[in-house]
Write an enzyme that holds these catalytic residues in place. Structure first.
Site, PDB file in Angstrom:
ATOM      1  N   ARG A 160       8.132  -5.991  -5.715  1.00  0.00           N
ATOM      2  CA  ARG A 160       7.138  -5.893  -4.619  1.00  0.00           C
ATOM      3  C   ARG A 160       7.942  -6.632  -3.226  1.00  0.00           C
ATOM      4  O   ARG A 160       7.309  -7.655  -2.781  1.00  0.00           O
ATOM      5  CB  ARG A 160       6.063  -7.170  -4.983  1.00  0.00           C
ATOM      6  CG  ARG A 160       5.256  -6.258  -5.862  1.00  0.00           C
ATOM      7  CD  ARG A 160       4.364  -5.199  -5.578  1.00  0.00           C
ATOM      8  NE  ARG A 160       3.848  -4.488  -6.878  1.00  0.00           N
ATOM      9  CZ  ARG A 160       4.773  -3.579  -7.486  1.00  0.00           C
ATOM     10  NH1 ARG A 160       5.909  -3.306  -7.048  1.00  0.00           N
ATOM     11  NH2 ARG A 160       4.008  -3.250  -8.523  1.00  0.00           N
ATOM     12  N   SER A 239      -3.931  -6.698  -6.478  1.00  0.00           N
ATOM     13  CA  SER A 239      -3.566  -7.884  -7.002  1.00  0.00           C
ATOM     14  C   SER A 239      -3.268  -9.057  -6.069  1.00  0.00           C
ATOM     15  O   SER A 239      -2.452  -8.900  -5.357  1.00  0.00           O
ATOM     16  CB  SER A 239      -2.194  -7.871  -7.762  1.00  0.00           C
ATOM     17  OG  SER A 239      -2.601  -6.594  -8.704  1.00  0.00           O
ATOM     18  N   GLU A 338       0.548 -12.189  -3.382  1.00  0.00           N
ATOM     19  CA  GLU A 338       1.271 -10.960  -3.007  1.00  0.00           C
ATOM     20  C   GLU A 338       0.951 -10.517  -1.563  1.00  0.00           C
ATOM     21  O   GLU A 338       1.634  -9.962  -0.779  1.00  0.00           O
ATOM     22  CB  GLU A 338       0.818  -9.896  -4.037  1.00  0.00           C
ATOM     23  CG  GLU A 338       1.368  -8.464  -3.854  1.00  0.00           C
ATOM     24  CD  GLU A 338       0.674  -7.170  -4.559  1.00  0.00           C
ATOM     25  OE1 GLU A 338       0.997  -7.410  -5.691  1.00  0.00           O
ATOM     26  OE2 GLU A 338       0.106  -6.182  -3.992  1.00  0.00           O
TER      27      GLU A 338
HETATM   28  C1  LIG Z   1      -7.935  -2.185  -4.491  1.00  0.00           C
HETATM   29  C2  LIG Z   1      -6.424  -2.485  -4.208  1.00  0.00           C
HETATM   30  C3  LIG Z   1      -5.382  -1.968  -5.076  1.00  0.00           C
HETATM   31  C4  LIG Z   1      -4.153  -2.158  -4.810  1.00  0.00           C
HETATM   32  N1  LIG Z   1      -3.317  -1.594  -5.813  1.00  0.00           N
HETATM   33  C5  LIG Z   1      -1.862  -1.814  -5.535  1.00  0.00           C
HETATM   34  C6  LIG Z   1      -0.975  -1.476  -6.731  1.00  0.00           C
HETATM   35  O1  LIG Z   1      -1.521  -0.765  -7.616  1.00  0.00           O
HETATM   36  N2  LIG Z   1       0.511  -1.594  -6.244  1.00  0.00           N
HETATM   37  C7  LIG Z   1       0.674  -2.151  -4.916  1.00  0.00           C
HETATM   38  O2  LIG Z   1       1.748  -2.435  -4.996  1.00  0.00           O
HETATM   39  N3  LIG Z   1      -0.066  -2.367  -3.934  1.00  0.00           N
HETATM   40  C8  LIG Z   1      -1.427  -2.370  -4.211  1.00  0.00           C
HETATM   41  N4  LIG Z   1      -2.318  -2.816  -3.432  1.00  0.00           N
HETATM   42  C9  LIG Z   1      -1.914  -3.583  -2.182  1.00  0.00           C
HETATM   43  C10 LIG Z   1      -1.686  -2.389  -0.995  1.00  0.00           C
HETATM   44  O3  LIG Z   1      -2.611  -1.218  -1.059  1.00  0.00           O
HETATM   45  C11 LIG Z   1      -0.539  -2.005  -0.654  1.00  0.00           C
HETATM   46  O4  LIG Z   1       0.511  -3.140  -0.370  1.00  0.00           O
HETATM   47  C12 LIG Z   1      -0.329  -0.998   0.351  1.00  0.00           C
HETATM   48  O5  LIG Z   1       0.895  -0.463   0.625  1.00  0.00           O
HETATM   49  C13 LIG Z   1      -0.567  -1.689   1.778  1.00  0.00           C
HETATM   50  O6  LIG Z   1      -0.777  -0.723   2.782  1.00  0.00           O
HETATM   51  P1  LIG Z   1      -1.480  -0.834   4.172  1.00  0.00           P
HETATM   52  O7  LIG Z   1      -1.266   0.138   5.055  1.00  0.00           O
HETATM   53  O8  LIG Z   1      -2.920  -1.368   3.887  1.00  0.00           O
HETATM   54  O9  LIG Z   1      -0.843  -2.410   4.804  1.00  0.00           O
HETATM   55  P2  LIG Z   1      -1.438  -3.451   5.572  1.00  0.00           P
HETATM   56  O10 LIG Z   1      -2.413  -4.296   4.721  1.00  0.00           O
HETATM   57  O11 LIG Z   1      -2.169  -2.927   6.662  1.00  0.00           O
HETATM   58  O12 LIG Z   1      -0.183  -4.384   5.838  1.00  0.00           O
HETATM   59  C14 LIG Z   1       0.525  -5.053   4.922  1.00  0.00           C
HETATM   60  C15 LIG Z   1       1.818  -5.581   5.396  1.00  0.00           C
HETATM   61  O13 LIG Z   1       2.629  -4.454   5.782  1.00  0.00           O
HETATM   62  C16 LIG Z   1       2.971  -4.501   7.191  1.00  0.00           C
HETATM   63  N5  LIG Z   1       2.967  -3.062   7.649  1.00  0.00           N
HETATM   64  C17 LIG Z   1       1.975  -2.128   7.740  1.00  0.00           C
HETATM   65  N6  LIG Z   1       2.479  -0.953   8.129  1.00  0.00           N
HETATM   66  C18 LIG Z   1       3.682  -1.085   8.584  1.00  0.00           C
HETATM   67  C19 LIG Z   1       4.584  -0.346   9.119  1.00  0.00           C
HETATM   68  N7  LIG Z   1       4.169   0.904   9.592  1.00  0.00           N
HETATM   69  N8  LIG Z   1       5.751  -1.013   9.562  1.00  0.00           N
HETATM   70  C20 LIG Z   1       6.116  -2.222   9.277  1.00  0.00           C
HETATM   71  N9  LIG Z   1       5.187  -3.123   8.723  1.00  0.00           N
HETATM   72  C21 LIG Z   1       4.029  -2.477   8.443  1.00  0.00           C
HETATM   73  C22 LIG Z   1       2.030  -5.486   7.961  1.00  0.00           C
HETATM   74  O14 LIG Z   1       2.284  -5.829   9.128  1.00  0.00           O
HETATM   75  C23 LIG Z   1       1.567  -6.303   6.744  1.00  0.00           C
HETATM   76  O15 LIG Z   1       2.566  -7.348   6.703  1.00  0.00           O
HETATM   77  C24 LIG Z   1      -3.582  -2.669  -3.694  1.00  0.00           C
HETATM   78  C25 LIG Z   1      -4.493  -3.077  -2.717  1.00  0.00           C
HETATM   79  C26 LIG Z   1      -6.190  -2.716  -2.940  1.00  0.00           C
HETATM   80  C27 LIG Z   1      -7.091  -3.404  -1.878  1.00  0.00           C
END
Ligand SMILES: Cc1cc2nc3c(=O)[nH]c(=O)nc-3n(C[C@H](O)[C@H](O)[C@H](O)COP(=O)(O)OP(=O)(O)OC[C@H]3O[C@@H](n4cnc5c(N)ncnc54)[C@H](O)[C@@H]3O)c2cc1C
Length: 346
Positions: A160, A239, A338
């Site tokens: 992570r 998580s 996380e």
């Molecule tokens: C129901 C649920 C289940 C989930 N299950 C998992 C799982 O099984 N495993 C897991 O690892 N995670 C899980 N997650 C967490 C999450 O989905 C992941 O971390 C996902 O990759 C976040 O993507 P996002 O586009 O929504 O990022 P955001 O929430 O929009 O951003 C997260 C971080 O990444 C940065 N970021 C986003 N896009 C970029 C980019 N293009 N360049 C640079 N930085 C960027 C943001 O600035 C921020 O710091 C879960 C979340 C939810 C709500």
């Protein structure tokens, strides 16, 4: 490029929490992303990059700068090589690789958010991580002021974590490249015991790709880990705490406190042991659904902190602190969040 002033951010997050952005810019091409970042940096304006908002806890005061929403599109498959634009919806892209008969991402089905965020925390689930299949990440480097291509080995991937998470103000991911595998319609070896059990196979066996994908979605839905606007158990950031990785001394101290209890323990590299945050929370007395306010633990999974509809970020943080402090008092282990905190801390 679309620009809005004083824009609500809560609807752009899966927790549906957080105050407004002073300015929200939505960028549909890499050039627009780079231009928006350059403009914010030139003006000395704080910048928050937003994908699907599924790993963000934004403070009730909002964000006093530019929020850059990445809405780029691009899914390019060439043999087993895949290039995704950062704004692609991750779970849709995974489904398309499975439909194309390629293994490598099938156990990462149903994870919300954008492709561009997956390298940031080295997204993983059910025994698979993106670090295993990413070959390169194309990013705009705010320090150098240019677009760079980082090879997998340069991304410092670990559990992570990555170079992007370690240095959050430096890189904006534009594209992610993967090498997938053609296993004749079969999946990567099943690594996760729960998946193997559910599918009636031994760990390390391969199963039909489509079956692996469907089984992961089924298991995730049972834990509220697939987005469903009608189900408050999914109004979360997934998580909330990472699984603690303990040194030998920390693990010895932890085991000594357990008495007759046996906690999950997995090797996590030289001298390190990973235990389960969900187990710790549960055994510290926080059951599924814990909490009487507008923020509670999910009724399906102790590790997800959820907004029942009227919560504020402060409500969620109060619950997170209660759980963290309870686990520390019971087991001497420090839980670490996380999701990325914006303008707030635990
Ligand atoms: C129901 C649920 C289940 C989930 N299950 C998992 C799982 O099984 N495993 C897991 O690892 N995670 C899980 N997650 C967490 C999450 O989905 C992941 O971390 C996902 O990759 C976040 O993507 P996002 O586009 O929504 O990022 P955001 O929430 O929009 O951003 C997260 C971080 O990444 C940065 N970021 C986003 N896009 C970029 C980019 N293009 N360049 C640079 N930085 C960027 C943001 O600035 C921020 O710091 C879960 C979340 C939810 C709500």
């Amino acid at each position: 490029m679309i620009e809005q002033m004083d824009a609500p951010l809560a609807p752009l997050t899966t927790l549906r929490l957080g105050g407004p952005a002073r300015r929200l810019v939505t960028a549909g091409t890499d050039a627009e992303v780079v231009a928006a970042v350059r403009a914010a940096d030139a003006a000395g304006e704080p910048l928050l990059v937003l994908g699907g908002g599924s790993n963000l806890v934004i403070g009730d005061a909002g964000f006093p700068g530019t929020v850059l929403r990445i809405a780029t599109e691009g899914f390019a498959l060439d043999g087993t090589l895949l290039e995704l634009a950062a704004g692609e919806v991750w779970s849709d892209a995974v489904a398309r690789t499975v439909a194309a008969g390629l293994a490598g991402l099938e156990f990462l089905a149903g994870i919300p958010g954008s492709a561009g965020a997956t390298p940031v925390q080295n997204v993983g689930a059910y025994g698979q991580e993106v670090a295993e299949s990413i070959t390169e990440v194309v990013a705009y480097d705010r320090l150098l002021g240019e677009t760079v291509t980082l090879a997998n080995a340069d991304c410092a991937f670990s559990y992570r974590h990555s170079r992007f998470k370690a240095d959050p103000d430096r890189y904006v991911v534009l594209r992610v490249r993967f090498r997938l595998a053609d296993e004749g319609g079969l999946s990567s070896p099943v690594k996760y015991a729960e998946v193997a059990r559910a599918m009636g196979v031994e760990p390390e066996q391969r199963v039909k790709l489509g079956d692996a994908h469907a089984e992961v979605l089924r298991l995730r839905a049972g834990k509220g880990m697939v987005l469903d606007a009608a189900d408050h158990d999914t109004w979360s950031a997934g998580s909330f705490f990472t699984n603690p990785v303990l040194t030998e001394a920390q693990f010895a101290a932890f085991t000594a406190r357990l008495g007759d209890l046996r906690a999950p323990a997995y090797p996590a590299g030289e001298g390190l042991t990973k235990t389960s945050a969900a187990w710790l929370i549960d055994h510290a007395g926080f059951r599924k659904g814990h909490g009487s306010g507008p923020a509670t633990l999910s009724t399906k999974h102790t590790l997800a902190l959820t907004n029942r509809g009227s919560a504020t970020t402060e409500d969620l943080l109060a619950l997170a602190r209660e759980v963290r402090d309870g686990v520390r008092a019971a087991f001497g282990v420090e839980l670490v969040n996380e999701p990325v905190m914006v303008g707030v801390s635990l």
